[in-house]
Design a protein around this motif. Structure first.
Motif, PDB file in Angstrom:
ATOM      1  N   ARG A  44     -65.708 -11.877 -96.740  1.00 38.31           N
ATOM      2  CA  ARG A  44     -64.281 -11.755 -96.448  1.00 38.31           C
ATOM      3  C   ARG A  44     -63.935 -10.324 -96.085  1.00 38.31           C
ATOM      4  N   GLY A  45     -62.879 -10.203 -95.313  1.00 37.81           N
ATOM      5  CA  GLY A  45     -62.404  -8.885 -94.920  1.00 37.81           C
ATOM      6  C   GLY A  45     -60.900  -8.862 -94.835  1.00 37.81           C
ATOM      7  N   ASP A  46     -60.296  -7.847 -95.413  1.00 39.57           N
ATOM      8  CA  ASP A  46     -58.866  -7.573 -95.275  1.00 39.57           C
ATOM      9  C   ASP A  46     -58.713  -6.329 -94.425  1.00 39.57           C
ATOM     10  N   ASN A  47     -57.743  -6.339 -93.541  1.00 38.47           N
ATOM     11  CA  ASN A  47     -57.571  -5.244 -92.594  1.00 38.47           C
ATOM     12  C   ASN A  47     -57.540  -3.889 -93.296  1.00 38.47           C
ATOM     13  N   LYS A  48     -58.413  -2.987 -92.843  1.00 40.86           N
ATOM     14  CA  LYS A  48     -58.550  -1.619 -93.352  1.00 40.86           C
ATOM     15  C   LYS A  48     -59.179  -1.553 -94.741  1.00 40.86           C
ATOM     16  N   GLU A  49     -59.686  -2.679 -95.245  1.00 41.94           N
ATOM     17  CA  GLU A  49     -60.375  -2.697 -96.532  1.00 41.94           C
ATOM     18  C   GLU A  49     -61.865  -2.952 -96.322  1.00 41.94           C
ATOM     19  N   ARG A 109     -72.761   4.738 -96.328  1.00 42.14           N
ATOM     20  CA  ARG A 109     -71.458   4.539 -95.694  1.00 42.14           C
ATOM     21  C   ARG A 109     -70.989   3.092 -95.834  1.00 42.14           C
ATOM     22  N   THR A 110     -69.743   2.933 -96.279  1.00 38.70           N
ATOM     23  CA  THR A 110     -69.156   1.614 -96.470  1.00 38.70           C
ATOM     24  C   THR A 110     -68.549   1.121 -95.157  1.00 38.70           C
ATOM     25  N   TYR A 111     -68.682  -0.178 -94.890  1.00 38.23           N
ATOM     26  CA  TYR A 111     -68.118  -0.778 -93.694  1.00 38.23           C
ATOM     27  C   TYR A 111     -66.732  -1.358 -93.998  1.00 38.23           C
ATOM     28  N   ASP A 123     -65.661 -21.247 -78.245  1.00 36.18           N
ATOM     29  CA  ASP A 123     -67.107 -21.202 -78.015  1.00 36.18           C
ATOM     30  C   ASP A 123     -67.762 -20.055 -78.786  1.00 36.18           C
ATOM     31  N   LYS A 124     -67.101 -18.891 -78.824  1.00 36.17           N
ATOM     32  CA  LYS A 124     -67.690 -17.737 -79.490  1.00 36.17           C
ATOM     33  C   LYS A 124     -66.603 -16.853 -80.091  1.00 36.17           C
ATOM     34  N   LEU A 125     -66.747 -16.540 -81.355  1.00 37.94           N
ATOM     35  CA  LEU A 125     -65.853 -15.621 -82.047  1.00 37.94           C
ATOM     36  C   LEU A 125     -66.688 -14.473 -82.593  1.00 37.94           C
ATOM     37  N   SER A 126     -66.335 -13.253 -82.216  1.00 34.91           N
ATOM     38  CA  SER A 126     -67.088 -12.067 -82.647  1.00 34.91           C
ATOM     39  C   SER A 126     -66.240 -11.224 -83.579  1.00 34.91           C
ATOM     40  N   ILE A 127     -66.835 -10.818 -84.695  1.00 33.51           N
ATOM     41  CA  ILE A 127     -66.187  -9.941 -85.666  1.00 33.51           C
ATOM     42  C   ILE A 127     -67.019  -8.674 -85.774  1.00 33.51           C
ATOM     43  N   VAL A 128     -66.431  -7.541 -85.406  1.00 30.91           N
ATOM     44  CA  VAL A 128     -67.133  -6.267 -85.460  1.00 30.91           C
ATOM     45  C   VAL A 128     -67.135  -5.765 -86.905  1.00 30.91           C
ATOM     46  N   ILE A 129     -68.324  -5.489 -87.424  1.00 30.65           N
ATOM     47  CA  ILE A 129     -68.440  -4.949 -88.777  1.00 30.65           C
ATOM     48  C   ILE A 129     -68.408  -3.431 -88.747  1.00 30.65           C
ATOM     49  N   ASP A 130     -69.099  -2.830 -87.794  1.00 28.34           N
ATOM     50  CA  ASP A 130     -69.069  -1.375 -87.654  1.00 28.34           C
ATOM     51  C   ASP A 130     -69.406  -0.997 -86.221  1.00 28.34           C
ATOM     52  N   VAL A 131     -68.511  -0.235 -85.601  1.00 29.31           N
ATOM     53  CA  VAL A 131     -68.702   0.158 -84.201  1.00 29.31           C
ATOM     54  C   VAL A 131     -69.814   1.186 -84.078  1.00 29.31           C
ATOM     55  N   LYS A 132     -69.831   2.175 -84.956  1.00 25.16           N
ATOM     56  CA  LYS A 132     -70.806   3.268 -84.867  1.00 25.16           C
ATOM     57  C   LYS A 132     -72.238   2.764 -84.958  1.00 25.16           C
ATOM     58  N   ASP A 133     -72.512   1.851 -85.894  1.00 29.05           N
ATOM     59  CA  ASP A 133     -73.873   1.331 -86.079  1.00 29.05           C
ATOM     60  C   ASP A 133     -74.148   0.090 -85.234  1.00 29.05           C
TER      61      ASP A 133
END
Length: 258
Positions: free
Chosen positions: A107-112, A144-146, A198-208
Motif C-alpha cells: 500500500r501507498g499513501d501520497n507522500k508517505e 534510502r526509503t521509497y 490493459d496496463k497500470l504502472s505505479i512508480v516506486i522510485d524514479v532515481k533507481d
C-alpha cells in the motif's frame, strides 16, 4: 522496532541469503491447534481442549527501502518455496523454519513510505528453534526509503491526475488472486472506469528506476464515495491478471513476474 530502548530485528532467510527488514510490526507466533470437548452436566468433567499439534502463523509489516525491495518481490515470485524468519525480540531470539506466504498487501499513501504486509503460515514440516551460537546479531542497515508519489500512476499511457492511496493485494490459495484498489478525487479528468485497463504502472522510485506494472485490470466493484466540503473522494477496485516488478537503471536490469 525498539522495545525498552533496544532495537529488535527481523530477518528473512532463503537459500542462504539473509534479508534484514526495516519492519514496524510483526505478529508471527507458534500456537497450538486442536479441538475442544464440552463439559458433562452433573459430573466433574469440565470443558477441556485436546491439543493435536503446533502451527505457525502471523504477519510482518515493512517499508520499502533500497536494500530490501527487490528481495521482497523475489520472495513473492518464489512463493511456493519455503523460507525462514529470524526474530530477535530482545527477550528471545527465535527462528521460524519452513514458512510459506499466505497473502500480501502493498500500500501507498501520497507522500508517505510504501508499506508491505506479508502474511505467513507454517507447513507440516515447520518448526521453531533457538539461534545457533555461530549466528551473530543480524543488524539492519538503513538505506534510502521509497515514497509513493500519487502523481506517478499511469493507466494505458495516461498519467492520472492524482491517486492519493492504493492497495495492491494477493492471496495464495489453490491459485493466486490479485486485486488493486485505487483512491482518487472525483473530477472531470479522473472518473471511475467501466472498462478494462490493459496496463497500470505505479512508480516506486524514479532515481533507481523501480516500478510495478499491473496487466489486464477488470473493474470488479462499485464506487464508494465520501462527500467532503470541497471534493468527493472515491475508490475503485480491480482484479489483476499479472504483476511485473521492474528495476531499470544504468547498473541493474531486473524483471520479476508475480
Amino acid at each position: 522496532m525498539n522495545i525498552h530502548g533496544r532495537e529488535c530485528t527481523l530477518t528473512v532467510s532463503r537459500d542462504g541469503e539473509f534479508i534484514p527488514l526495516p519492519y514496524s510490526e510483526e505478529t508471527v507466533r507458534q500456537t497450538s491447534k486442536g479441538y475442544g470437548l464440552p463439559g458433562v452436566i452433573g459430573r466433574r468433567m469440565k470443558e477441556c481442549r485436546i491439543e493435536t499439534g503446533k502451527m505457525i502463523q502471523g504477519c510482518f509489516v515493512t517499508r520499502l527501502e533500497y536494500l530490501c525491495t527487490a528481495p521482497l518481490f523475489l520472495l513473492l515470485f518464489y512463493q511456493n518455496e519455503k523460507f525462514d524468519l529470524y526474530a530477535d525480540r530482545v527477550h528471545e531470539k527465535i527462528i521460524y523454519k519452513n514458512l510459506n506466504i499466505k497473502s500480501f498487501e502493498l500500500r501507498g499513501d501520497n507522500k508517505e513510505a510504501f508499506k508491505m504486509r506479508i502474511d505467513v503460515e507454517g507447513l507440516e514440516d515447520s518448526y521453531t528453534e533457538n539461534w545457533p551460537l555461530n549466528i551473530p546479531n543480524l543488524d539492519w542497515t538503513r538505506s534510502r526509503t521509497y515514497y509513493f508519489d500519487g502523481h506517478n500512476v499511469i493507466a494505458d499511457s495516461k498519467v492520472l491526475p492524482l491517486v492519493y492511496r492504493f492497495e495492491l493485494s494477493g492471496k495464495y490459495d489453490e491459485r493466486a488472486a490479485y486485486k488493486v484498489k485505487l483512491y482518487f478525487p472525483l473530477s472531470e479528468e479522473q472518473n471511475p472506469v467501466k472498462h478494462k485497463i490493459d496496463k497500470l504502472s505505479i512508480v516506486i522510485d524514479v532515481k533507481d528506476g523501480v516500478s510495478i506494472d499491473l496487466y489486464d485490470l477488470e473493474p470488479d466493484s462499485g464506487l464508494c464515495d465520501i462527500n467532503c466540503a470541497d471534493t468527493v473522494l472515491c475508490n475503485q477496485s480491480f482484479s489483476v491478471d499479472l504483476i511485473v516488478f521492474n528495476i531499470r537503471n544504468q547498473k541493474e536490469r531486473l524483471e520479476v513476474l508475480i
